[in-house]
Design a protein around this motif. Structure first.
Motif, PDB file in Angstrom:
ATOM      1  N   PRO A   1       3.861   2.025  -4.054  1.00 27.61           N
ATOM      2  CA  PRO A   1       3.398   1.285  -2.871  1.00 27.61           C
ATOM      3  C   PRO A   1       4.568   0.688  -2.082  1.00 27.61           C
ATOM      4  O   PRO A   1       5.592   0.298  -2.653  1.00 27.61           O
ATOM      5  N   ILE A   2       4.391   0.623  -0.766  1.00 26.01           N
ATOM      6  CA  ILE A   2       5.366  -0.039   0.096  1.00 26.01           C
ATOM      7  C   ILE A   2       5.184  -1.546  -0.035  1.00 26.01           C
ATOM      8  O   ILE A   2       4.086  -2.066   0.172  1.00 26.01           O
ATOM      9  N   GLU A   3       6.246  -2.223  -0.380  1.00 19.56           N
ATOM     10  CA  GLU A   3       6.237  -3.685  -0.411  1.00 19.56           C
ATOM     11  C   GLU A   3       7.138  -4.247   0.676  1.00 19.56           C
ATOM     12  O   GLU A   3       6.709  -5.036   1.506  1.00 19.56           O
ATOM     13  N   THR A   4       8.410  -3.812   0.701  1.00 14.28           N
ATOM     14  CA  THR A   4       9.343  -4.276   1.724  1.00 14.28           C
ATOM     15  C   THR A   4       9.437  -3.244   2.843  1.00 14.28           C
ATOM     16  O   THR A   4       9.335  -2.042   2.610  1.00 14.28           O
ATOM     17  N   ILE A   5       9.639  -3.733   4.054  1.00 13.46           N
ATOM     18  CA  ILE A   5       9.663  -2.831   5.212  1.00 13.46           C
ATOM     19  C   ILE A   5      10.551  -3.415   6.302  1.00 13.46           C
ATOM     20  O   ILE A   5      10.653  -4.641   6.447  1.00 13.46           O
ATOM     21  N   ALA A   6      11.220  -2.540   7.030  1.00 11.03           N
ATOM     22  CA  ALA A   6      11.974  -2.932   8.220  1.00 11.03           C
ATOM     23  C   ALA A   6      11.363  -2.215   9.414  1.00 11.03           C
ATOM     24  O   ALA A   6      10.778  -1.142   9.261  1.00 11.03           O
ATOM     25  N   TRP A   7      11.508  -2.792  10.593  1.00 10.74           N
ATOM     26  CA  TRP A   7      10.928  -2.145  11.767  1.00 10.74           C
ATOM     27  C   TRP A   7      11.652  -2.545  13.052  1.00 10.74           C
ATOM     28  O   TRP A   7      12.300  -3.589  13.121  1.00 10.74           O
ATOM     29  N   CYS A   8      11.535  -1.672  14.044  1.00  9.39           N
ATOM     30  CA  CYS A   8      12.078  -1.901  15.377  1.00  9.39           C
ATOM     31  C   CYS A   8      11.238  -1.076  16.336  1.00  9.39           C
ATOM     32  O   CYS A   8      11.203   0.149  16.231  1.00  9.39           O
ATOM     33  N   THR A   9      10.558  -1.708  17.259  1.00 11.25           N
ATOM     34  CA  THR A   9       9.717  -0.978  18.197  1.00 11.25           C
ATOM     35  C   THR A   9      10.574  -0.114  19.116  1.00 11.25           C
ATOM     36  O   THR A   9      11.772  -0.341  19.282  1.00 11.25           O
ATOM     37  N   GLY A  10       9.953   0.896  19.713  1.00  7.88           N
ATOM     38  CA  GLY A  10      10.642   1.722  20.692  1.00  7.88           C
ATOM     39  C   GLY A  10      11.556   2.756  20.072  1.00  7.88           C
ATOM     40  O   GLY A  10      11.222   3.409  19.085  1.00  7.88           O
ATOM     41  N   GLY A  11      12.748   2.903  20.647  1.00  7.75           N
ATOM     42  CA  GLY A  11      13.696   3.928  20.200  1.00  7.75           C
ATOM     43  C   GLY A  11      14.681   3.384  19.192  1.00  7.75           C
ATOM     44  O   GLY A  11      15.891   3.419  19.423  1.00  7.75           O
TER      45      GLY A  11
ATOM     46  N   MET B   1       0.839  -1.190   0.000  1.00  9.35           N
ATOM     47  CA  MET B   1       0.000   0.000   0.000  1.00  9.35           C
ATOM     48  C   MET B   1       0.875   1.242   0.000  1.00  9.35           C
ATOM     49  O   MET B   1       2.049   1.195   0.365  1.00  9.35           O
ATOM     50  N   MET B   2       0.275   2.352  -0.396  1.00  7.52           N
ATOM     51  CA  MET B   2       0.994   3.612  -0.390  1.00  7.52           C
ATOM     52  C   MET B   2       1.282   4.049   1.046  1.00  7.52           C
ATOM     53  O   MET B   2       0.591   3.654   1.989  1.00  7.52           O
ATOM     54  N   GLY B   3       2.289   4.910   1.210  1.00  9.61           N
ATOM     55  CA  GLY B   3       2.666   5.370   2.535  1.00  9.61           C
ATOM     56  C   GLY B   3       1.529   6.030   3.284  1.00  9.61           C
ATOM     57  O   GLY B   3       1.377   5.842   4.496  1.00  9.61           O
ATOM     58  N   GLU B   4       0.715   6.814   2.575  1.00 12.95           N
ATOM     59  CA  GLU B   4      -0.417   7.488   3.224  1.00 12.95           C
ATOM     60  C   GLU B   4      -1.410   6.474   3.785  1.00 12.95           C
ATOM     61  O   GLU B   4      -1.954   6.659   4.878  1.00 12.95           O
ATOM     62  N   GLN B   5      -1.638   5.396   3.028  1.00 14.14           N
ATOM     63  CA  GLN B   5      -2.548   4.353   3.489  1.00 14.14           C
ATOM     64  C   GLN B   5      -2.004   3.645   4.722  1.00 14.14           C
ATOM     65  O   GLN B   5      -2.736   3.348   5.673  1.00 14.14           O
ATOM     66  N   PHE B   6      -0.712   3.374   4.678  1.00 15.74           N
ATOM     67  CA  PHE B   6      -0.098   2.670   5.806  1.00 15.74           C
ATOM     68  C   PHE B   6      -0.118   3.547   7.059  1.00 15.74           C
ATOM     69  O   PHE B   6      -0.350   3.054   8.171  1.00 15.74           O
TER      70      PHE B   6
END
Length: 250
Positions: free
Chosen positions: A167-177, A141-146
């Motif tokens: 659209p965003i397909e791949t993503i990385a993440w880390c909760t917190g700081g 999905m597009m960034g605005e949708q996400f």
């Protein structure tokens, strides 16, 4: 269950010896010998302690506890009041930081992935034992949708830097700081990076490296691991567990 057995149980679930951390994981303040009534929460703030006392809890289990590396060691002021309240009411304090972030099922990263329909594929290489992870959106999905989805699911409007028109397909993440991982994420070509907080330089990294960025709140992204741990303790081991969410806009 006796306190020592409970500590062993938590260590078996979260395996704190497998990752280097910035604070002691496990029992931080000793209280009653028998563990029966547990309150879980994100941070061992005075407000959470007061709520646990009112709830009649013998144990508090949190993600953010005490005795961080580099903090002032004397038990004075705010720290003294917190510890004094725990000791006066004979309440145990258990805390698990990075072990709760990285657990593949009940961890903060895993729980956030489930909530936001992200598929966790691997750690964010080449950092060994990286707290950050990467994968993909199950539905691109597009960034605005996400951003709208994050706001709806977490009840928190994220701070965003949206620089892509695909659209965003791949993503990385880390909760917190975890904002410091954005450069590593960008170097591996992911479309977007999601964490709890942002620093001034984070937005420049997003703009100059062409990676969408979302900061959804340190507290908001880390409510779910400790909640899931409490639910596991209740469902599989029969403990009386209550999750208390002390609001924090950060």
């Amino acid at each position: 269950m006796q306190r020592r057995e409970f500590n062993q149980l938590l260590n078996e679930i979260l395996k704190p010896d497998s990752i280097k951390d910035f604070c002691p994981n496990g029992l931080q303040v000793e209280g009653q010998e028998q563990i029966k009534k547990i309150v879980t929460g994100v941070t061992a703030s005075q407000a959470l302690i007061d709520a646990a006392i009112a709830h009649g809890a013998d144990t508090i289990l949190v993600h953010h506890g005490y005795f961080w590396k580099g903090e002032s060691q004397p038990i004075t002021g705010m720290k003294k009041r917190r510890v004094a309240a725990l000791l006066a009411h004979d309440i145990n304090l258990f805390a698990y930081h990075l072990p709760l972030d990285v657990h593949p099922v009940i961890g903060n990263n895993a729980q956030l992935a489930e909530l936001l329909d992200m598929q966790w594929e691997t750690g964010l290489e080449p950092v060994n034992n990286s707290v950050a992870v990467k994968g993909r959106l199950k539905t691109p999905m597009m960034g605005e949708q996400f951003a709208k989805k994050i706001a709806q699911v977490l009840n928190r409007e994220p701070l965003t830097s949206l620089v892509r028109d695909e659209p965003i397909e791949t993503i990385a993440w880390c909760t917190g700081g975890g904002q410091g991982y954005i450069d590593l994420a960008a170097s591996q070509g992911v479309d977007a990076y999601l964490t709890g907080e942002a620093s001034e330089q984070t937005i420049h990294s997003s703009r100059e490296q062409g990676i969408d960025f979302f900061a959804a709140g340190h507290h908001a992204t880390e409510r779910y691991g400790i909640k899931a741990l409490g639910e596991l303790l209740s469902q599989e081991h029969g403990f009386d567990v209550t999750f208390i969410d002390i609001d924090n806009p950060v």
